[in-house]
Every structure is written in structure tokens, then in C-alpha cells.
Scaffold this motif. Structure first.
Motif, short mmCIF file in Angstrom:
data_model
loop_
_atom_site.label_atom_id
_atom_site.label_comp_id
_atom_site.label_asym_id
_atom_site.label_seq_id
_atom_site.Cartn_x
_atom_site.Cartn_y
_atom_site.Cartn_z
N ASP A 52 -70.86 -41.82 -22.90
CA ASP A 52 -69.76 -41.96 -21.95
C ASP A 52 -68.74 -42.98 -22.45
O ASP A 52 -69.03 -44.16 -22.57
CB ASP A 52 -70.32 -42.40 -20.59
CG ASP A 52 -69.25 -42.39 -19.50
OD1 ASP A 52 -68.10 -42.03 -19.82
OD2 ASP A 52 -69.56 -42.73 -18.35
N LEU A 53 -67.52 -42.48 -22.75
CA LEU A 53 -66.43 -43.37 -23.19
C LEU A 53 -65.35 -43.51 -22.12
O LEU A 53 -64.29 -44.08 -22.37
CB LEU A 53 -65.78 -42.80 -24.46
CG LEU A 53 -66.62 -42.79 -25.74
CD1 LEU A 53 -65.90 -42.02 -26.82
CD2 LEU A 53 -66.94 -44.18 -26.22
N SER A 54 -65.62 -42.99 -20.90
CA SER A 54 -64.57 -42.94 -19.89
C SER A 54 -64.18 -44.32 -19.37
O SER A 54 -63.10 -44.48 -18.80
CB SER A 54 -65.02 -42.05 -18.72
OG SER A 54 -66.16 -42.60 -18.08
N LYS A 55 -65.05 -45.32 -19.54
CA LYS A 55 -64.72 -46.66 -19.04
C LYS A 55 -63.99 -47.50 -20.08
O LYS A 55 -63.59 -48.62 -19.80
CB LYS A 55 -66.00 -47.37 -18.61
CG LYS A 55 -66.67 -46.72 -17.40
CD LYS A 55 -67.92 -47.48 -16.99
CE LYS A 55 -68.58 -46.82 -15.80
NZ LYS A 55 -69.83 -47.48 -15.42
N ASN A 69 -66.13 -38.55 -21.31
CA ASN A 69 -67.34 -39.03 -20.64
C ASN A 69 -68.60 -38.39 -21.21
O ASN A 69 -69.71 -38.79 -20.89
CB ASN A 69 -67.25 -38.77 -19.13
CG ASN A 69 -67.10 -37.31 -18.80
OD1 ASN A 69 -66.60 -36.54 -19.62
ND2 ASN A 69 -67.51 -36.93 -17.62
N THR A 70 -68.41 -37.35 -22.06
CA THR A 70 -69.57 -36.75 -22.75
C THR A 70 -69.25 -36.63 -24.24
O THR A 70 -69.40 -35.56 -24.83
CB THR A 70 -69.88 -35.36 -22.17
OG1 THR A 70 -68.69 -34.55 -22.22
CG2 THR A 70 -70.39 -35.45 -20.74
N LEU A 100 -59.47 -35.87 -30.66
CA LEU A 100 -59.03 -35.23 -29.42
C LEU A 100 -60.03 -35.46 -28.30
O LEU A 100 -59.66 -35.73 -27.16
CB LEU A 100 -58.84 -33.72 -29.64
CG LEU A 100 -57.68 -33.32 -30.56
CD1 LEU A 100 -57.67 -31.82 -30.75
CD2 LEU A 100 -56.36 -33.78 -29.99
N GLU A 101 -61.33 -35.35 -28.64
CA GLU A 101 -62.36 -35.53 -27.62
C GLU A 101 -62.44 -36.99 -27.18
O GLU A 101 -62.66 -37.30 -26.01
CB GLU A 101 -63.72 -35.07 -28.14
CG GLU A 101 -64.81 -35.11 -27.09
CD GLU A 101 -66.18 -34.75 -27.64
OE1 GLU A 101 -67.11 -34.66 -26.84
OE2 GLU A 101 -66.31 -34.58 -28.86
#
Length: 775
Positions: free
Chosen positions: A459-462, A447-448, A438-439
Motif C-alpha cells: 500500500d503506497l496510498s498514504k 494501494n496495491t 504509472l502504477e
């Protein structure tokens, strides 16, 4: 001219100055200077020495020279091999230039000698003592002046001479030396020397302090170096051949080169200090080293630049895959927004569909179209939460989760990350991996992302996450809510034919060492393979069958049986054997109690004949054909509807007490289930009870309620393709499914008539032969 004024040849000096009573060697090379020396030797061996203001001036004029210099006696001249003259001069007295006379060969000056008193008064004697005290302290600090030099200076009784000699021994600049030369008052000259000496002594004291400090630091560094070398020797003896020194330096360099955020870099350096102090044989030593190495290997700032060319990306996607327009359009939309905003959180795409439709290879094509790195992680059978989040470092053999492992493999912070088979995850006492995801798959949280092993936010947002699933229903609702689901329903026959011709067949021909001229497979043969040798939504088995054709052809060519193989529909059986599957065909005549339904299976669409037989009995309803719960419920709903509407349908109201009703769906070994056979069962039942035949060219799909309403269904595209293939010309479908007509290929829509219905009465009107035509 006054008797005191003298005319002497001029010798300009560069970077040097001669005081009275001072003996000095000078090297003379300039032409005018040499001529001046020769003229001095001709006369009384006297010459006037003036210092240049700037050392770099090659041919000094009057303005380039000071006005006070020294009258000197030339004691010796020596010509050197390089053409210069070495001359020994002795300073006689100060002199002031009155005028300068330029001649062709040399320059002369009219100078007035400056006389000085030789005896010192009381104040000058006091100043002389102070100068000597300061000079003595200076000689003690400076190693360049010997005690013999100081002793010779101490014997001087003339105040002017003392000041000049002390100034000549000090490391002064030419400007300062000239200032001493130009100070004509003895008292002022002694005070000037006293100030200079005091300043020089302070500088020397500071130099000495700095030197001692540097020496101590050097000694400490040498001591540490010596101790480290001893430690290395001890570690070698104990079996640790390399020692930790090189290793820690290498790790430190890696930490600085990793481009970590400040907080994480500080944590890594802190762990490195712990590792450095820890004995090599300590159990925790290897744990800390492993942790630091992981931190340095994970990408923190390395990023690839997206190739934001929407036309090239479209070409790449079309080159790799035929069809799949919705997915391609979604990727191109993402690219377009990225090009406008320059910054966009990566979407979470979920490609759902049956096996073999190209979900995984499509994710790889997305990465290629964006020019990003590609990482694949299979979630099939994963049942441990630690697989996603990693183990804590307290566990033996702990390591990061597979998300962080995938990022390390990618080497950049913005890869395309494929989570394959997300619907195949399980959960047990070790945790629920789908909850851990889920995270990862929440654009507002990832991103965290926190990994138990790394212990620091990552950070996985990219990252552009792409997931695949066969069955969306198997994905937990909270996880499904975080993903943008794109359905890939499977390929139609037309699409399969194009894929086989454009992608699969050329690939297999190349892999089997054949050429297009040595093997030719006709379109009707490929279509026959699709229809009679495979039954699937994707093209996996189709590729296997084409590979079999290529192997057979290769054997024929190698054995010399044929030089060129042409595969047609007639010769296909000799290569692949008897046909394995048959597809439903339309009835040749109108039938009573038999209706043609359209079904959606994992292998695509198919036609389904539902048969109803009436026998005398007491109203028993029998359902056969390995039907699922939904199909049984559809049959019960149709039966109940007919009972409530018997009078309107011209059916005997007592039919359920006089007859046993048997509903059968052929091919009983194949499981059949789904909410789309309601109107077909009702039509077949009503046909059997009324004796009105069902029109042979009509296929139908839709669910029924107890009030006769027709509910929407799924898979209309596949069902329409199966009806077209079976030779049907009319399709009865729910009115709510009209929006799905645009997904059906135009070539199929042209050959079929689609009839939208919202109630069973409309279905009966279209499907049953009218009463007057019944005979």
C-alpha cells in the motif's frame, strides 16, 4: 442433668477434624483453647473437639461451629518454645452439642455421646467389602497410601470405624469430612464413603492419564531438544557454526513483530518453514532468507502522525524558502483538508522549473512541515524497469525495486517520497521505467502496488509523492496526466536579492568561519553579482559567487590585510574579476528597422534586439543569429503577412522583388527559439520597409498568425522583469496574457505600462512613431 450428658471443655479446631479411634497431634495457641486443655488435664483428661465452619474466624462463637463433634482423650501435652502447645489426642466417640457455656477463661459444652453398634449386619458387610475393594483400587492408583496401611484397614470389622478410618486417609475437604462425621446411620455412612471413593478413584485415573500425556509430551520435547542439539553439533563440525535454530527463531520473532497483514504474514511463515527444512548449503536457502528479511524490514503498519498545525507548517515553509507562493499554498491546502477529513490519499505533486530554483529542497521542507520522514530517489538515467518494480526472485542477486527500498529506508508507510529528475528517465530493451511508474503515481492503483521481488501487494496510498522535472515535455503524457503540475518559473532579481540576504549569505558566512561584523556585503554588490556574474533562473551560481566573496574576505582577515571587509559594487571586481555577463539595455534613440523583443530563457527573462537590413536584390529573405525552427517560422509568417497587407501599410507591393531582406538577432552564438518573437520581427520588418522608427521605450512579446492575430505567450513575469531592468517603460503583450499580470511584482508593475493587443495593427500603432513625427 442426665447421666449420659457430659459437660466437657471445648476445643475449636481450624481446618482439621478428628474421627473416633483416630490419634492425632494438634498445635494449640489460642488463649481460651490452652485454658480448656489445662482444665481437661485437671479433670478426666477428656475434651470435646468441634470443627469451625470457617478457617479464618479467630474467635469463633456458637454459630461458627458445627453441632456434632468428637469426644477425645488428651494423651500428652508439650509446650513449644514459640508459646504454642502440642497435644496428642485420641478420638473416643461422636457427640452432639446440647448447649454451650461461655466462661471467662474457656468454654464448656453440654454434649450427648452417640453410641454405635460394633457388629455389622449382612447388608453392612456387603457394603464393607465394596468399600475395601474400592479402597484397594484407590491405593493402587495413589502413591500416598502404602500397602501396609491398606492391610491394617482391611482387618477392621466394625462398620462405623471402617468408614471413619477410610475417610481419614482420603484427601477430602473439611466439609466432606464433617458430612461423614454427621452421618450417624452406619449403612448410610458406608454408602457415602463408597460414593466418595468411586469419585476419587475416577479423579486419580484422569490425573494419571493427564500425567502420562504430559510425560509423553515432555519426552517428545526432550527428544526434539536432544536431536536439535545433535544437529547443532553436526552443523558445527560441517562448518556452520551457528546452526539454523537461533536464526529461524529470530526470523519468526521479526515476522510477528513486523505488523504485516494476515495474508503476507502467512506467506512469510510458510517461506520460513521451507527455509528451516532446507540444508544450509542449498543455493535457494540464502534466497529465501533474504526474501524473509526484506519482508520484515519493510514498514507495513508503522506510521508517523501528521503535525496538522497549518500555521506552524506555513512558518516552516517560509523559513526555508522565499517566494514560491503557489507551492506553499498547495501544501497548506492539503494540510487543511487532512485536518478536516482525518484521512486523505497523498497527492502526486510535480514541481517543474529550471535548475537551482529549490525544487528538491522544497520537497524536504514539505516533509519537515508535516513532520514526516523524507526519502529521495533520483531517476536521472534510469532505463531499467526493474529499478522501479524489482527483480523476480529467480534472478541471481535479485532485490526489490527502488520504491520498496525507499520505503524500507523511510521506516514508515506515510513518508514524503521525492522522485527527482523524473524527466531524465530513458527506455531501452530492458523496459520502460516511466510505464512502471504509472502504477506508483496513480492514486487509484497504488494501494496495491506490486513489486516483482515482494510478490505481494503493498500500500503506497498514504505516501505523499513529490516529483521534480526541468522539462515537462520530456515526461510521457500518461505519466504526466497522473501528476498535479506546479510550475516554478524561477526567481526575479528582487527575489534573488531577498534570498541572498536572508538565506544564502548568512549560510556562507557561517560556513566560512566569518561573522556579520567581519564581513558586510552591500545590497548593490549583491545585485551586481546577480546581474553581471550569474545568468540563471535559480540561485545556485549566485551561492557559489557569494562563497567566493567569503573565501576572499577570509583570506584578507587571516593574512592581517583587513580586520573588517565591506564589499561594495566598486570593490566587487577586485574579488570576482571582470564582469562576465551584460544584460540588454533600452536603445538611446528611436531606430529604424530595429525592435526590442522580450525573451524567456532558462536563466530567466532577457531583452532581444531584432535588426532588419534592406539591400537591393531579388527578394531573398536571410535569417541569422542561430535561430531555431520556431523563430524561422515566425519570421516567414511576418514576411507573408506584410506581403498581403503591403498596400494598407504604405509599402511598395514590389518590395520583395526589388530588395533582399536580412533579419538578424545579435549574439549569434547563443541558440534562440520560442514562439514569442513574431510581432517583434514583423514590427522591425515594417519599420525598415516604411522608414518609420520604432519607439525606443517599447518592448514587445507575442506570436503572429498569417492574418495578423497576436497569440498568447509564456513567461510574462520574467520578460517584464527583464524589461524593467533594461529601462523600458512600455510593454506590448497579447490580450490573452492579461491574467498573468497578477504574478508580476507590484514594484515592477508600477514602473511599467502594459499594453494589451490582439492584432498587429494595434502593435504598430503603439510601437512605431507616427508618420507626422517621423522626421
Amino acid at each position: 442433668m442426665s447421666e449420659r450428658i457430659k459437660q466437657l471443655p471445648l476445643l475449636p479446631l481450624r481446618g482439621v477434624l478428628v474421627y473416633p479411634t483416630m490419634v492425632l497431634h494438634l498445635d494449640v495457641g489460642r488463649k481460651k483453647s490452652v485454658s480448656a486443655l489445662e482444665q481437661a488435664m485437671v479433670e478426666e483428661n477428656e475434651i470435646f473437639l468441634l470443627t469451625q465452619k470457617e478457617v479464618a474466624t479467630e474467635e469463633p462463637s456458637v454459630t461458627d461451629l458445627y453441632t456434632i463433634g468428637t469426644c477425645a482423650h488428651v494423651k500428652q501435652m508439650l509446650k513449644l518454645p514459640n508459646g504454642t502447645i502440642r497435644v496428642l489426642v485420641e478420638g473416643l466417640q461422636r457427640g452432639k452439642v446440647l448447649s454451650v457455656n461461655e466462661k471467662d477463661e474457656y468454654t464448656t459444652v453440654d454434649m450427648e455421646p452417640i453410641e454405635e453398634r460394633q457388629e455389622a449386619n449382612v447388608e453392612e458387610q456387603a457394603l464393607m467389602r465394596n468399600v475395601l475393594d474400592e479402597f484397594e483400587q484407590y491405593t493402587q492408583l495413589s502413591k500416598k497410601i502404602s500397602q501396609e496401611t491398606f492391610a491394617s484397614v482391611a482387618d477392621i470389622i466394625e462398620p462405623g470405624r471402617l468408614a471413619d478410618i477410610v475417610a481419614s486417609h482420603l484427601p477430602l475437604k473439611v466439609v466432606q469430612k464433617q458430612e461423614v462425621l454427621e452421618t450417624l446411620t452406619l449403612e448410610e455412612r458406608l454408602k457415602l464413603i463408597l460414593r466418595i471413593l468411586s469419585n476419587e478413584r475416577e479423579v486419580l485415573g484422569l490425573e494419571k492419564k493427564i500425567g502420562q500425556r504430559v510425560k509423553k509430551s515432555m519426552e517428545r520435547t526432550q527428544k526434539e531438544y536432544y536431536l536439535r542439539e545433535q544437529m547443532k553439533a553436526i552443523q558445527k563440525e560441517l562448518g556452520d557454526r551457528e546452526g539454523k535454530e537461533d536464526e529461524t527463531e529470530e526470523l519468526r520473532d521479526k515476522i510477528y513483530a513486523a505488523g504485516m497483514p494476515d495474508q503476507i504474514e502467512e506467506k512469510a511463515l510458510k517461506e520460513l518453514k521451507r527455509y528451516e527444512k532446507m540444508p544450509p548449503n542449498a543455493a535457494e536457502s540464502s534466497v529465501i532468507r533474504n526474501y524473509i528479511e526484506w519482508l520484515t524490514q519493510i514498514p507495513w503498519s508503522e506510521e508517523t502522525e501528521d503535525l496538522l498545525d497549518i500555521h506552524r507548517s506555513e512558518e516552516v515553509l517560509n523559513e526555508d524558502h522565499y517566494g514560491l507562493e503557489k507551492v506553499k499554498e498547495r501544501v497548506l491546502e492539503y494540510l487543511a483538508v487532512q485536518q478536516l477529513t482525518k484521512k486523505l490519499k497523498g497527492p502526486i505533486l510535480c514541481l517543474s522549473g529550471p535548475p537551482g530554483v529549490g525544487k528538491t529542497s522544497l520537497a524536504r521542507s514539505i516533509a519537515r512541515s508535516l513532520d514526516r520522514h523524507f526519502v529521495r530517489m533520483s531517476l536521472g538515467g534510469v532505463r531499467d524497469e526493474a529499478e522501479i518494480r524489482g527483480h523476480r526472485r529467480t534472478y541471481v542477486g535479485s532485490m526489490p525495486g527502488r520504491i520498496i527500498q525507499g520505503m524500507k529506508k523511510a521506516g514508515t508507510v506515510n513518508p514524503v517520497f521525492l522522485l527527482d529528475e523524473i524527466d531524465k528517465m530513458a527506455s531501452d530493451f530492458r523496459g520502460d521505467p516511466s510505464s512502471a511508474l504509472l502504477e506508483v503515481l496513480d492514486p487509484e492503483q497504488n494501494n496495491t502496488f506490486s513489486d516483482h521481488f515482494v510478490e505481494e501487494p503493498y500500500d503506497l496510498s498514504k505516501v505523499l509523492f513529490v516529483t521534480t522535472a526541468n522539462n515537462i515535455g520530456a515526461i510521457p503524457p500518461p505519466l504526466r496526466d497522473r501528476m498535479e503540475i506546479i510550475h516554478i518559473s524561477g526567481y526575479t532579481e528582487v527575489e534573488k536579492l531577498e534570498i541572498a540576504k536572508g538565506y544564502l549569505l548568512p549560510k556562507q558566512i557561517g560556513e566560512h568561519g566569518l561573522t556579520k561584523s567581519s564581513l558586510q556585503v552591500r545590497d548593490e554588490a549583491v545585485l551586481s553579482i546577480i546581474r553581471h556574474y550569474t545568468r540563471e533562473a535559480g540561485v545556485r551560481n549566485l551561492e557559489r559567487e557569494l562563497a567566493t566573496v567569503c573565501r576572499k574576505a577570509a583570506k584578507m582577515i587571516v593574512s592581517g590585510e583587513k580586520k573588517r571587509v565591506v564589499v561594495t559594487e566598486k570593490t566587487l571586481e577586485t574579488m570576482l574579476g571582470k564582469r562576465r555577463f551584460r544584460y540588454g539595455k533600452a536603445e538611446l534613440e528611436n531606430q529604424i528597422g530595429a525592435a526590442t523583443g522580450l525573451a524567456y530563457t532558462a536563466a530567466g527573462g532577457d531583452t532581444l534586439t531584432i535588426e532588419v537590413a534592406l539591400t537591393p536584390g531579388d527578394g531573398k529573405l536571410t535569417l541569422t543569429g542561430k535561430l531555431g525552427d520556431v523563430m524561422k517560422e515566425s519570421a516567414q509568417a511576418a514576411f507573408s503577412y506584410i506581403r498581403t497587407k503591403a498596400a494598407e501599410l504604405n509599402i511598395d507591393p514590389e518590395f520583395n522583388r526589388k530588395n533582399d531582406i536580412h533579419v538578424h538577432v545579435p549574439e549569434g552564438a547563443i541558440p534562440k527559439d520560442g514562439p514569442s518573437a513574431g510581432i517583434t520581427m514583423a514590427t522591425a520588418l515594417i519599420s525598415a520597409l516604411t522608414g518609420r522608427p520604432v519607439r525606443k521605450e517599447v518592448g514587445m512579446t507575442g506570436e503572429i498568425t498569417l492574418r495578423g492575430r497576436v497569440l498568447p505567450i509564456g513567461g510574462l513575469k520574467e520578460k517584464a522583469m527583464s524589461a524593467h531592468r533594461a529601462g523600458l517603460t512600455h510593454i506590448v503583450m497579447p490580450k490573452d496574457n492579461e491574467k498573468d499580470l497578477e504574478d508580476i511584482p507590484e514594484s515592477v508593475r508600477e514602473d511599467l505600462t502594459f499594453i494589451s493587443v490582439s492584432h498587429l495593427d494595434e502593435v504598430l500603432e503603439q510601437a512605431l512613431v507616427p508618420e507626422k513625427e517621423k522626421s
